[in-house]
Design an enzyme around this catalytic site. Sequence first.
Site, PDB file in Angstrom:
ATOM      1  N   LEU A   1      -2.014 -60.981 -98.019  1.00 54.10           N
ATOM      2  CA  LEU A   1      -2.112 -59.752 -96.957  1.00 54.10           C
ATOM      3  C   LEU A   1      -2.917 -58.253 -97.312  1.00 54.10           C
ATOM      4  CD1 LEU A   1       0.730 -57.561 -96.182  1.00 54.10           C
ATOM      5  CD2 LEU A   1       1.419 -57.048 -98.767  1.00 54.10           C
TER       6      LEU A   1
ATOM      7  N   ASP B   1       6.341 -40.320 -99.837  1.00 55.26           N
ATOM      8  CA  ASP B   1       6.565 -38.658-100.055  1.00 55.26           C
ATOM      9  C   ASP B   1       7.869 -38.761-100.961  1.00 55.26           C
ATOM     10  OD1 ASP B   1       6.045 -35.669 -99.715  1.00 55.26           O
ATOM     11  OD2 ASP B   1       7.388 -35.233 -97.997  1.00 55.26           O
TER      12      ASP B   1
ATOM     13  N   HIS C   1       5.251 -39.592-109.248  1.00 57.14           N
ATOM     14  CA  HIS C   1       4.413 -40.446-109.074  1.00 57.14           C
ATOM     15  C   HIS C   1       4.255 -41.838-109.649  1.00 57.14           C
ATOM     16  CE1 HIS C   1       2.642 -37.285-107.209  1.00 57.14           C
ATOM     17  NE2 HIS C   1       2.438 -36.502-107.910  1.00 57.14           N
TER      18      HIS C   1
END
Length: 260
Positions: free
Chosen positions: A148, A38, A56
């Site tokens: 992962l 955020d 972003h």
Amino acid sequence: MNARTSDGRGPLYRLYGNRLRRQLDAASVPHHVAMMIDGNRRWARQLGYGSVAHGHRAGAAKMREFLGWCDELGIKVVSLYLLSSDNLIKRDSQEIDDLIEIIAELADSLSREKDWRVQHVGRADILPPELARVLAEAQERTKDNKGLHVNLAVGYGGRNEIVDAVRSIISQHEASGGTLEDLAEQLTPEMIGEHLYTGGQPDPDLVIRTSGEQRLSDFLLWQSAHSEFYFVEALGPDLRRVDFLRAIRDFADRDRRFGR
């Protein structure tokens, strides 16, 4: 502290980060970490960029770095909250167009790195077809990878996920010839968990959110029932390795009771 004053890569930060790393016991590292990045838009505005797309893109680059930190520690599953179903409705169309492009690039690049497995978590039917295609291809390309496990929450909403899970259970039960009365008796939390987008995965042990905000924002509502939460003041692109290691250290020091 922000990108204009320190990026956390100076010699003192490296020394401190390495000391934090040595303090961590492998047995105390969380199995599944969920990240709510955020503050990307605030970051871009504070630095004077004309478009929040710069924030972003910086946030996406930070998430690639974050995944590397998790992999280094031996964390097995990471869930990244990239685009909510609410974002698709409520945000400016140009920002959404930029986000779609950035997320598509991120998903494609992650599916070509290392032995990571990429999984789309969310509703593909509400996404632009091109983004849905890229996410599906990334998932297919990495389905046999053993490294992962990276969940990309795109077009995601926690309440919608629970509704979709219940619908799936009802549909499956109806197809087998069962009645609603039977289903009402058989329904369990475990059954709902199996039909979530993350069905078969362990729930997140630790949920991290950047930018100082302290709310769930409809992210993994069901799965985070017993999760630990850690809130970082840094804006998303400013997250440092030492911030991450502090979160893991804090998690390791907590006494998880699970209602006991």
